[in-house]
Every structure is written in structure tokens, then in C-alpha cells.
Design a protein around this motif. Structure first.
Motif, PDB file in Angstrom:
ATOM      1  N   PHE A  20      -4.270   1.815  -3.715  1.00  0.00           N
ATOM      2  CA  PHE A  20      -3.371   0.901  -3.865  1.00  0.00           C
ATOM      3  C   PHE A  20      -3.372   0.361  -5.283  1.00  0.00           C
ATOM      4  O   PHE A  20      -2.774  -1.000  -5.199  1.00  0.00           O
ATOM      5  CB  PHE A  20      -3.570  -0.237  -2.619  1.00  0.00           C
ATOM      6  CG  PHE A  20      -3.549   0.681  -1.371  1.00  0.00           C
ATOM      7  CD1 PHE A  20      -2.629   0.805  -0.562  1.00  0.00           C
ATOM      8  CD2 PHE A  20      -4.630   0.910  -0.846  1.00  0.00           C
ATOM      9  CE1 PHE A  20      -2.381   1.556   0.685  1.00  0.00           C
ATOM     10  CE2 PHE A  20      -4.811   1.738   0.348  1.00  0.00           C
ATOM     11  CZ  PHE A  20      -3.731   1.983   1.171  1.00  0.00           C
ATOM     12  N   ALA A  21      -3.790   0.797  -6.248  1.00  0.00           N
ATOM     13  CA  ALA A  21      -4.057   0.146  -7.327  1.00  0.00           C
ATOM     14  C   ALA A  21      -2.491  -0.074  -8.242  1.00  0.00           C
ATOM     15  O   ALA A  21      -1.615   0.672  -7.853  1.00  0.00           O
ATOM     16  CB  ALA A  21      -5.028   1.232  -8.291  1.00  0.00           C
ATOM     17  N   CYS A 181       1.787  10.097   9.072  1.00  0.00           N
ATOM     18  CA  CYS A 181       3.275   9.662   9.026  1.00  0.00           C
ATOM     19  C   CYS A 181       3.744   9.294   7.515  1.00  0.00           C
ATOM     20  O   CYS A 181       2.846   8.538   6.536  1.00  0.00           O
ATOM     21  CB  CYS A 181       3.515   8.335   9.772  1.00  0.00           C
ATOM     22  SG  CYS A 181       3.228   8.503  11.680  1.00  0.00           S
ATOM     23  N   LYS A 182       4.816   9.757   7.177  1.00  0.00           N
ATOM     24  CA  LYS A 182       5.351   9.155   5.783  1.00  0.00           C
ATOM     25  C   LYS A 182       6.198   8.201   5.973  1.00  0.00           C
ATOM     26  O   LYS A 182       7.141   8.119   6.789  1.00  0.00           O
ATOM     27  CB  LYS A 182       5.617  10.494   5.053  1.00  0.00           C
ATOM     28  CG  LYS A 182       6.536  10.029   3.671  1.00  0.00           C
ATOM     29  CD  LYS A 182       7.162  11.161   2.971  1.00  0.00           C
ATOM     30  CE  LYS A 182       7.761  10.759   1.545  1.00  0.00           C
ATOM     31  NZ  LYS A 182       8.394  11.977   0.781  1.00  0.00           N
ATOM     32  N   ALA A 183       6.096   7.136   5.259  1.00  0.00           N
ATOM     33  CA  ALA A 183       7.093   5.933   5.472  1.00  0.00           C
ATOM     34  C   ALA A 183       8.226   5.815   4.285  1.00  0.00           C
ATOM     35  O   ALA A 183       7.861   6.009   3.105  1.00  0.00           O
ATOM     36  CB  ALA A 183       6.409   4.593   5.502  1.00  0.00           C
ATOM     37  N   PRO A 184       9.390   5.309   4.609  1.00  0.00           N
ATOM     38  CA  PRO A 184      10.520   5.139   3.404  1.00  0.00           C
ATOM     39  C   PRO A 184      10.408   3.937   2.781  1.00  0.00           C
ATOM     40  O   PRO A 184      11.021   3.753   1.918  1.00  0.00           O
ATOM     41  CB  PRO A 184      11.675   5.222   4.334  1.00  0.00           C
ATOM     42  CG  PRO A 184      11.232   4.591   5.590  1.00  0.00           C
ATOM     43  CD  PRO A 184       9.970   5.041   5.921  1.00  0.00           C
ATOM     44  N   ILE A 185       9.123   3.054   2.998  1.00  0.00           N
ATOM     45  CA  ILE A 185       8.976   1.842   2.174  1.00  0.00           C
ATOM     46  C   ILE A 185       7.449   1.914   1.941  1.00  0.00           C
ATOM     47  O   ILE A 185       6.590   2.404   2.625  1.00  0.00           O
ATOM     48  CB  ILE A 185       9.507   0.485   3.428  1.00  0.00           C
ATOM     49  CG1 ILE A 185       8.333   0.565   4.421  1.00  0.00           C
ATOM     50  CG2 ILE A 185      10.818   0.627   3.572  1.00  0.00           C
ATOM     51  CD1 ILE A 185       8.624  -0.697   5.172  1.00  0.00           C
ATOM     52  N   GLU A 186       7.260   0.883   0.780  1.00  0.00           N
ATOM     53  CA  GLU A 186       5.920   0.994   0.833  1.00  0.00           C
ATOM     54  C   GLU A 186       4.885   0.194   1.740  1.00  0.00           C
ATOM     55  O   GLU A 186       5.401  -0.831   2.500  1.00  0.00           O
ATOM     56  CB  GLU A 186       5.551  -0.092  -0.690  1.00  0.00           C
ATOM     57  CG  GLU A 186       6.157   0.382  -1.965  1.00  0.00           C
ATOM     58  CD  GLU A 186       5.858  -0.039  -3.070  1.00  0.00           C
ATOM     59  OE1 GLU A 186       4.759   0.606  -3.738  1.00  0.00           O
ATOM     60  OE2 GLU A 186       6.140  -1.321  -3.573  1.00  0.00           O
ATOM     61  N   LEU A 187       3.802   0.779   1.861  1.00  0.00           N
ATOM     62  CA  LEU A 187       3.040   0.366   3.141  1.00  0.00           C
ATOM     63  C   LEU A 187       1.836  -0.691   2.631  1.00  0.00           C
ATOM     64  O   LEU A 187       1.470  -0.651   1.344  1.00  0.00           O
ATOM     65  CB  LEU A 187       2.236   1.685   3.780  1.00  0.00           C
ATOM     66  CG  LEU A 187       3.134   2.516   4.435  1.00  0.00           C
ATOM     67  CD1 LEU A 187       2.570   3.870   4.917  1.00  0.00           C
ATOM     68  CD2 LEU A 187       3.806   1.819   5.584  1.00  0.00           C
ATOM     69  N   ALA A 246       7.356   1.370  10.338  1.00  0.00           N
ATOM     70  CA  ALA A 246       6.679   0.992   9.140  1.00  0.00           C
ATOM     71  C   ALA A 246       6.558  -0.352   8.959  1.00  0.00           C
ATOM     72  O   ALA A 246       5.553  -0.880   8.597  1.00  0.00           O
ATOM     73  CB  ALA A 246       7.332   1.852   7.749  1.00  0.00           C
ATOM     74  N   ARG A 247       7.578  -1.190   9.197  1.00  0.00           N
ATOM     75  CA  ARG A 247       7.673  -2.668   8.884  1.00  0.00           C
ATOM     76  C   ARG A 247       6.824  -3.158  10.087  1.00  0.00           C
ATOM     77  O   ARG A 247       6.050  -4.348   9.787  1.00  0.00           O
ATOM     78  CB  ARG A 247       9.036  -3.224   8.947  1.00  0.00           C
ATOM     79  CG  ARG A 247       9.856  -2.871   7.951  1.00  0.00           C
ATOM     80  CD  ARG A 247      11.135  -3.906   7.584  1.00  0.00           C
ATOM     81  NE  ARG A 247      10.370  -5.110   7.547  1.00  0.00           N
ATOM     82  CZ  ARG A 247      11.248  -6.345   7.450  1.00  0.00           C
ATOM     83  NH1 ARG A 247      12.746  -6.053   7.631  1.00  0.00           N
ATOM     84  NH2 ARG A 247      10.952  -7.416   6.989  1.00  0.00           N
ATOM     85  N   ASP A 268       2.478  -5.270  -2.037  1.00  0.00           N
ATOM     86  CA  ASP A 268       3.456  -5.543  -3.235  1.00  0.00           C
ATOM     87  C   ASP A 268       4.878  -4.753  -2.644  1.00  0.00           C
ATOM     88  O   ASP A 268       5.303  -3.855  -3.664  1.00  0.00           O
ATOM     89  CB  ASP A 268       2.892  -4.839  -4.404  1.00  0.00           C
ATOM     90  CG  ASP A 268       3.521  -5.058  -5.729  1.00  0.00           C
ATOM     91  OD1 ASP A 268       4.320  -6.149  -5.705  1.00  0.00           O
ATOM     92  OD2 ASP A 268       3.457  -4.465  -6.840  1.00  0.00           O
ATOM     93  N   ASP A 269       5.347  -5.183  -1.572  1.00  0.00           N
ATOM     94  CA  ASP A 269       6.554  -4.400  -1.164  1.00  0.00           C
ATOM     95  C   ASP A 269       7.894  -5.423  -1.073  1.00  0.00           C
ATOM     96  O   ASP A 269       7.321  -6.658  -1.223  1.00  0.00           O
ATOM     97  CB  ASP A 269       6.460  -3.921   0.281  1.00  0.00           C
ATOM     98  CG  ASP A 269       5.957  -4.841   1.137  1.00  0.00           C
ATOM     99  OD1 ASP A 269       6.800  -5.398   1.793  1.00  0.00           O
ATOM    100  OD2 ASP A 269       4.835  -5.354   1.447  1.00  0.00           O
ATOM    101  N   GLY A 270       8.916  -4.699  -0.898  1.00  0.00           N
ATOM    102  CA  GLY A 270      10.163  -5.741  -0.993  1.00  0.00           C
ATOM    103  C   GLY A 270      10.424  -6.502  -0.020  1.00  0.00           C
ATOM    104  O   GLY A 270      11.326  -7.321   0.062  1.00  0.00           O
ATOM    105  N   PHE A 271       9.555  -6.437   1.258  1.00  0.00           N
ATOM    106  CA  PHE A 271       9.731  -7.244   2.352  1.00  0.00           C
ATOM    107  C   PHE A 271       8.598  -8.436   2.425  1.00  0.00           C
ATOM    108  O   PHE A 271       8.812  -9.092   3.567  1.00  0.00           O
ATOM    109  CB  PHE A 271       9.812  -6.312   3.622  1.00  0.00           C
ATOM    110  CG  PHE A 271      10.798  -5.389   3.619  1.00  0.00           C
ATOM    111  CD1 PHE A 271      12.370  -5.709   4.198  1.00  0.00           C
ATOM    112  CD2 PHE A 271      10.685  -3.818   3.259  1.00  0.00           C
ATOM    113  CE1 PHE A 271      13.236  -4.537   4.495  1.00  0.00           C
ATOM    114  CE2 PHE A 271      11.607  -2.877   3.329  1.00  0.00           C
ATOM    115  CZ  PHE A 271      12.864  -3.458   4.066  1.00  0.00           C
TER     116      PHE A 271
END
Length: 300
Positions: A20-21, A181-187, A246-247, A268-271
Motif C-alpha cells: 500500500f506504499a 476478488c478484484k475490486a473496481p475501486i481502491e481498497l 468493495a465499499r 487513499d481512495d476517492g470515497f
């Protein structure tokens, strides 16, 4: 215990935190830290989070001792060099397969057992036992364990050390289902990376079908994570998870951070702003490398 050993004992491995660097600095992460009613987001060096001075040290009777070196040699180094972790470290989570099912389960379980929150839980339950607050809740086996802890000073820490050094998987390992699982947003993640989603007897955030299952989530990197499910059918699968799920995972880390024992949340995500407001925090100010939010209501 060698005099040269570091006193900074990490309860979450640095090789995990490096997933997560920051894009422009491999030695730092964007993290959130809480100071009473204020949440601060800032960059912090990876070697400065997820540790406790002398966490793995103890009195062996004839002098000081530590499991720090053994923990690195027996568990951390072998797993960080394993085929499973190399797939994750090389950003190739899509190639994880059935051979990685038990290693992923073992790693997620290890992160729980060695975490500072686990030690604090053992110590808190021990105090409650001594105060007579657990009498109605304990099975005979649990009462025997707490009697053992109460018999001598330092036994709670001994139980914690035994869990941290555990290498054998429990009897339920053969029935574990792992869904990568692959997520469409940053985790997001935290300094207690394994979060619980469901447990028998409690309503799951995923609905009734999960109420009889024990389900955990662990984020593997910014876009991949894994469900660890016990109580159903064994198996392994990979696929994409909807953004809404993911959210939910991201909010579980936020709730854990605000109400549990995780000192730092990696995010460090948009939500993030929206979710902090959902949790009862309002924007206070922008800082040089991050921001501050202040509590205006009790978090959910």
C-alpha cells in the motif's frame, strides 16, 4: 535475546504494508490516525507504524528473552519468499489458485493471532475474568484457560506469544473456502488487516445467507482482496467483486479503525471523505500532505 535486536517489534509485517506504499515513495503509506475526536490523514514511514517497543520480549526466568528473531525466521521470512506471496508482491494476484488457498488462510489467521489487538483482548478478558464478569459466559474449557492465565504473572503474554508463533493450521482448514476478488475501486487496509464480516449468531452485513458462516476479509493490495469463509463448502475461486461490495469492505476497515483496536487505517481512495462523513466526522482542514476531520456525531 541479542543486544543487537531491534526493540521495534512489528505486529503487522512490513512486507505486507509495502503493498500500500505511496506511488512516489515505496517507504511510505498514506494512513489515518485518530486522536480522540480528530482523524488525521498523512504520509508515514512504513517502519514507523504497526509496531510496539518490546512487544515480543518476556522474562524467561533466567533473564530476558524474545520471540522476535524466531518470528522472523520461522514465519515472516518463509512466507515473504513463498510462491503465494511472490504472486501478490509481483502484482499478479490474478494467478492465485487452489495451491494458494491454505497459505492465504494461514497468513490471514497469523495476522490475527500476532496482532496487538489480540494481546489487548486477552488482557481485557483476563481482567474481566478476575472481576467475575465472565462467569455466565464461559465453557469449562474456557474457564480452565482463564484459570491458567490467572495462575502466574505474564501468562496472558505467553498465550499471545504462542499464538504468534503458531505454524499448524486448525482442524477446520480443509473446509475453508477462499474467494480472491478484484475490486473496481481502491481498497483499504489497516494495521489489523483481517476484518470480520460474519459470525454465527450475528447478523451479517451481507445478508441472511452469511449469518451461519464465519467470514473474514483481507486486502492483498490496492485492488485485490480475499474472503476467507468457514462453515460452508470448501473451495477456491477468483473473480471481480462489485464496487458496492468493495465499499462495504472499505467501510468495515473504517469501523474497525474508529471502534476497534487498529491504530492506523491505510487509505487513499476517492470515497474516503464521503465515508468519514457517514461515520460522523466533518472536514476540518487541509494539511501539507493530508487533512483533518473532526467528530460531530457518534460513529455507527
Amino acid at each position: 535475546m541479542s543486544a543487537n535486536e531491534s526493540r521495534r517489534h512489528h505486529y503487522v509485517p512490513q512486507f505486507y504494508l509495502r503493498r500500500f506504499a505511496c506511488p512516489d515513495d515505496a517507504n511510505k503509506v498514506m494512513m489515518l490516525e485518530r486522536h480522540r475526536d480528530v482523524v488525521v490523514a498523512d504520509r508515514k514511514s512504513i517502519d514507523r507504524i504497526g509496531y510496539e517497543d518490546g512487544l515480543h520480549d518476556y522474562d524467561a526466568g533466567k533473564g530476558p528473552a524474545s520471540i522476535e528473531g524466531a518470528l522472523n525466521k520461522v514465519i515472516e521470512t518463509p512466507f515473504s519468499k513463498s510462491a503465494t506471496w511472490l504472486k501478490i508482491a509481483n502484482a499478479n494476484c490474478a494467478s492465485l489458485d487452489e495451491t494458494d488457498r491454505l497459505p492465504l488462510y494461514g497468513f490471514a489467521r497469523h495476522l490475527q493471532l500476532r496482532n496487538l489487538e489480540t494481546l489487548r483482548f486477552i488482557e481485557d478478558q483476563h481482567s474481566r475474568f478476575l472481576a467475575g464478569e465472565l462467569e455466565e459466559e464461559l465453557t469449562d474449557e474456557e474457564r480452565e484457560m482463564y484459570d491458567w492465565i490467572a495462575a502466574a504473572p505474564g501468562t496472558a503474554h505467553a498465550l499471545f506469544r504462542a499464538g504468534a508463533m503458531e505454524t499448524a493450521l486448525p482442524d477446520d482448514a480443509g473446509g475453508i473456502n477462499v474467494i480472491v476478488c478484484k475490486a473496481p475501486i481502491e481498497l483499504r487496509s489497516s494495521t489489523n488487516p483481517t476484518v470480520r464480516f460474519s459470525f454465527p449468531g450475528q447478523d451479517s452485513v451481507f445478508g441472511e445467507m452469511f449469518n451461519s458462516l464465519r467470514t473474514w476479509w483481507i486486502t492483498l493490495d490496492r485492488h485485490w482482496g480475499a474472503f476467507i469463509i468457514a462453515g460452508g463448502s470448501p473451495g477456491f475461486s477468483t473473480g471481480e467483486v462489485p464496487g458496492e461490495i468493495a465499499r462495504v469492505a472499505n467501510r468495515q476497515y473504517l469501523v474497525q479503525f474508529l471502534k476497534g483496536g487498529a491504530r492506523y487505517m491505510l487509505a487513499d481512495d476517492g470515497f474516503l471523505a464521503e465515508d468519514l462523513e457517514w461515520a460522523g466526522f466533518a472536514f476540518a482542514q487541509r494539511t501539507t500532505r493530508g487533512f483533518r476531520y473532526r467528530a460531530v456525531a457518534m460513529p455507527p
